[in-house]
Design an enzyme around this catalytic site. Sequence first.
Site, PDB file in Angstrom:
ATOM      1  N   CYS A 236     -75.329  45.320 -33.021  1.00 19.84           N
ATOM      2  CA  CYS A 236     -76.888  45.347 -33.806  1.00 19.84           C
ATOM      3  C   CYS A 236     -77.468  46.789 -33.810  1.00 19.84           C
ATOM      4  O   CYS A 236     -77.263  47.295 -32.672  1.00 19.84           O
ATOM      5  CB  CYS A 236     -77.550  44.253 -33.462  1.00 19.84           C
TER       6      CYS A 236
ATOM      7  N   CYS B   8     -80.496  47.278 -32.659  1.00 15.84           N
ATOM      8  CA  CYS B   8     -81.372  47.398 -31.532  1.00 15.84           C
ATOM      9  C   CYS B   8     -80.471  47.849 -30.338  1.00 15.84           C
ATOM     10  O   CYS B   8     -80.804  48.542 -29.258  1.00 15.84           O
ATOM     11  CB  CYS B   8     -82.118  46.447 -31.286  1.00 15.84           C
TER      12      CYS B   8
END
Length: 146
Positions: A48, A50
């Site tokens: 992902c 982040c």
Amino acid sequence: MRYPEEFIRPMREELSRLGVIELRTPESVDETLKNSQGTVMVVVNSICGCAAGKARPGVALALKHDTRPDKVATVFAGADIEATERARSYFTGYAPSSPSIGLLKDGQLVFMMERWQIEGKGPEQIADELRRAFDQCCARETVAAN
């Protein structure tokens, strides 16, 4: 869902270049964590955004600190599924999240940073929080000389 290795290889390498040990099987997780003495930081790596924009760069910055864990290891969510499940079993009291970072001392969880704590911060803020955890949990006790 398992991600194809060619998609995640650069994300694996981002941590392994820092000397982070990859744990790809449940057995390797247990071998590293179960009876470890000292401190071990476990990064649950992820594909992902982040993880890429915040967690991995934050870990890299934190590992430049003078005080750091005795070992640093990683599992990759969505790739090394069984190893990730085993690592998360050591994070007692916390729901599975990725990315996330756990710090164990003598096999006991002493610090946890979950995804929700990573998403709202930049790499330097994450590194600052990890450095504080290192100072609190990883510092060697010294004996005062008389």
